[in-house]
Design a protein around this motif. Structure first.
Motif, mmCIF file in Angstrom:
data_model
loop_
_atom_site.group_PDB
_atom_site.id
_atom_site.type_symbol
_atom_site.label_atom_id
_atom_site.label_comp_id
_atom_site.label_asym_id
_atom_site.label_seq_id
_atom_site.Cartn_x
_atom_site.Cartn_y
_atom_site.Cartn_z
ATOM 1 N N THR A 29 -16.275 -55.812 -2.572
ATOM 2 C CA THR A 29 -15.504 -55.333 -1.423
ATOM 3 C C THR A 29 -14.199 -56.107 -1.303
ATOM 4 O O THR A 29 -13.151 -55.532 -1.028
ATOM 5 N N GLU A 30 -14.238 -57.417 -1.539
ATOM 6 C CA GLU A 30 -13.020 -58.233 -1.498
ATOM 7 C C GLU A 30 -12.043 -57.823 -2.597
ATOM 8 O O GLU A 30 -10.837 -57.724 -2.358
ATOM 9 N N LEU A 31 -12.560 -57.583 -3.805
ATOM 10 C CA LEU A 31 -11.697 -57.181 -4.918
ATOM 11 C C LEU A 31 -11.064 -55.808 -4.685
ATOM 12 O O LEU A 31 -9.934 -55.554 -5.104
ATOM 13 N N PHE A 32 -11.787 -54.935 -4.011
ATOM 14 C CA PHE A 32 -11.311 -53.565 -3.800
ATOM 15 C C PHE A 32 -10.553 -53.392 -2.486
ATOM 16 O O PHE A 32 -10.119 -52.286 -2.160
ATOM 17 N N ALA A 33 -10.370 -54.470 -1.718
ATOM 18 C CA ALA A 33 -9.714 -54.374 -0.412
ATOM 19 C C ALA A 33 -8.315 -53.770 -0.504
ATOM 20 O O ALA A 33 -7.848 -53.135 0.437
ATOM 21 N N THR A 34 -7.652 -53.920 -1.633
ATOM 22 C CA THR A 34 -6.305 -53.364 -1.783
ATOM 23 C C THR A 34 -6.312 -51.834 -1.802
ATOM 24 O O THR A 34 -5.259 -51.218 -1.641
ATOM 25 N N LEU A 35 -7.481 -51.233 -1.983
ATOM 26 C CA LEU A 35 -7.580 -49.768 -1.956
ATOM 27 C C LEU A 35 -7.600 -49.205 -0.530
ATOM 28 O O LEU A 35 -7.425 -48.002 -0.334
ATOM 29 N N ASP A 36 -7.804 -50.077 0.459
ATOM 30 C CA ASP A 36 -7.912 -49.605 1.845
ATOM 31 C C ASP A 36 -6.685 -48.805 2.287
ATOM 32 O O ASP A 36 -6.824 -47.795 2.975
ATOM 33 N N ALA A 37 -5.501 -49.245 1.893
ATOM 34 C CA ALA A 37 -4.282 -48.530 2.289
ATOM 35 C C ALA A 37 -4.268 -47.108 1.725
ATOM 36 O O ALA A 37 -3.851 -46.167 2.398
ATOM 37 N N ARG A 38 -4.748 -46.933 0.508
ATOM 38 C CA ARG A 38 -4.769 -45.604 -0.121
ATOM 39 C C ARG A 38 -5.877 -44.753 0.480
ATOM 40 O O ARG A 38 -5.724 -43.559 0.678
ATOM 41 N N LEU A 39 -7.010 -45.350 0.803
ATOM 42 C CA LEU A 39 -8.145 -44.601 1.342
ATOM 43 C C LEU A 39 -7.964 -44.218 2.810
ATOM 44 O O LEU A 39 -8.627 -43.305 3.294
ATOM 45 N N ALA A 40 -7.064 -44.887 3.519
ATOM 46 C CA ALA A 40 -6.906 -44.680 4.958
ATOM 47 C C ALA A 40 -6.532 -43.250 5.326
ATOM 48 O O ALA A 40 -6.774 -42.821 6.455
ATOM 49 N N SER A 41 -5.983 -42.494 4.402
ATOM 50 C CA SER A 41 -5.600 -41.114 4.720
ATOM 51 C C SER A 41 -6.762 -40.128 4.560
ATOM 52 O O SER A 41 -6.595 -38.937 4.790
ATOM 53 N N PHE A 42 -7.931 -40.638 4.188
ATOM 54 C CA PHE A 42 -9.110 -39.791 4.024
ATOM 55 C C PHE A 42 -10.151 -40.146 5.085
ATOM 56 O O PHE A 42 -10.204 -41.274 5.562
ATOM 57 N N HIS A 43 -10.993 -39.198 5.441
ATOM 58 C CA HIS A 43 -12.056 -39.432 6.428
ATOM 59 C C HIS A 43 -13.189 -40.243 5.797
ATOM 60 O O HIS A 43 -13.631 -39.950 4.684
ATOM 61 N N ALA A 44 -13.676 -41.233 6.521
ATOM 62 C CA ALA A 44 -14.764 -42.083 6.028
ATOM 63 C C ALA A 44 -16.036 -41.280 5.788
ATOM 64 O O ALA A 44 -16.786 -41.554 4.846
ATOM 65 N N ASP A 45 -16.279 -40.273 6.618
ATOM 66 C CA ASP A 45 -17.490 -39.470 6.483
ATOM 67 C C ASP A 45 -17.498 -38.627 5.213
ATOM 68 O O ASP A 45 -18.558 -38.222 4.746
ATOM 69 N N ALA A 46 -16.321 -38.361 4.654
ATOM 70 C CA ALA A 46 -16.219 -37.496 3.472
ATOM 71 C C ALA A 46 -15.824 -38.279 2.223
ATOM 72 O O ALA A 46 -15.414 -37.687 1.229
ATOM 73 N N THR A 47 -15.940 -39.604 2.266
ATOM 74 C CA THR A 47 -15.517 -40.445 1.145
ATOM 75 C C THR A 47 -16.646 -41.363 0.715
ATOM 76 O O THR A 47 -17.256 -42.026 1.541
ATOM 77 N N GLU A 48 -16.915 -41.395 -0.591
ATOM 78 C CA GLU A 48 -17.924 -42.292 -1.158
ATOM 79 C C GLU A 48 -17.380 -42.904 -2.441
ATOM 80 O O GLU A 48 -16.708 -42.224 -3.216
ATOM 81 N N ILE A 49 -17.690 -44.178 -2.650
ATOM 82 C CA ILE A 49 -17.312 -44.873 -3.882
ATOM 83 C C ILE A 49 -18.559 -45.583 -4.392
ATOM 84 O O ILE A 49 -19.246 -46.268 -3.628
ATOM 85 N N GLU A 50 -18.840 -45.431 -5.684
ATOM 86 C CA GLU A 50 -19.993 -46.108 -6.283
ATOM 87 C C GLU A 50 -19.564 -46.776 -7.568
ATOM 88 O O GLU A 50 -18.880 -46.183 -8.399
ATOM 89 N N ILE A 51 -19.985 -48.029 -7.737
ATOM 90 C CA ILE A 51 -19.698 -48.764 -8.965
ATOM 91 C C ILE A 51 -21.019 -49.126 -9.639
ATOM 92 O O ILE A 51 -21.989 -49.481 -8.966
ATOM 93 N N SER A 52 -21.051 -48.982 -10.945
ATOM 94 C CA SER A 52 -22.251 -49.331 -11.705
ATOM 95 C C SER A 52 -21.816 -49.954 -13.029
ATOM 96 O O SER A 52 -20.677 -49.801 -13.461
ATOM 97 N N VAL A 53 -22.739 -50.672 -13.651
ATOM 98 C CA VAL A 53 -22.454 -51.289 -14.940
ATOM 99 C C VAL A 53 -23.668 -51.104 -15.850
ATOM 100 O O VAL A 53 -24.813 -51.222 -15.422
ATOM 101 N N LYS A 54 -23.382 -50.785 -17.081
ATOM 102 C CA LYS A 54 -24.429 -50.628 -18.083
ATOM 103 C C LYS A 54 -24.359 -51.825 -19.026
ATOM 104 O O LYS A 54 -23.282 -52.186 -19.482
ATOM 105 N N ASP A 55 -25.488 -52.443 -19.304
ATOM 106 C CA ASP A 55 -25.578 -53.611 -20.180
ATOM 107 C C ASP A 55 -24.709 -54.757 -19.674
ATOM 108 O O ASP A 55 -23.876 -55.307 -20.400
#
Length: 134
Positions: A29-55
């Protein structure tokens, strides 16, 4: 741009998938905090972000970052960087670029259908002649 009543933030929308734990969520969340300005124009209820790693932490690890925003195509970014932190940052930066591209496509300058304004016929622009009353 109209203000969104419930703007999306990384803290509200980010969830961890395979390879990450809930304990990783804070530093992600700290690393991705810079995305907040870009995400602010979208509704929180209609926005999802998922990160995963393989191996995780192995040669050939692959980090995947997926973003779903209502009314738009799903955005998927991946990185095969060997260091986990570098891979996460690579995905974050790519997501920011793709969000900017997606936002620009929705603007009238880049979308002819939104840009076109119906033109009135010349006779509709002229005032109607008013007959004098006797």
């Amino acid at each position: 741009m109209s203000a969104v009543s419930n703007p999306a933030t990384v803290e509200d929308c980010l969830r961890v998938g395979t390879g990450f734990t809930q304990g990783d969520l804070n530093w992600l969340t700290e690393l991705f905090a810079t995305l907040d300005a870009r995400l602010a124009s979208f509704h929180a209820d209609a926005t999802e972000i998922e990160i995963s790693v393989k191996d995780r932490d192995a040669r050939g690890q692959k980090v995947t970052l997926e973003c779903w925003i209502g009314g738009r195509d799903k955005i998927v970014t991946t990185s095969s960087e060997e260091e986990l932190h570098a891979a996460v940052m690579d995905c974050r930066d790519d997501l920011r670029r793709r969000l900017n591209d997606s936002k620009n496509k929705q603007e009238p300058r880049h979308n002819r259908h939104l840009r076109e304004v119906p033109q009135l016929a010349p006779e509709a622009l002229e005032p109607e002649a008013v007959e004098p009353q006797a």
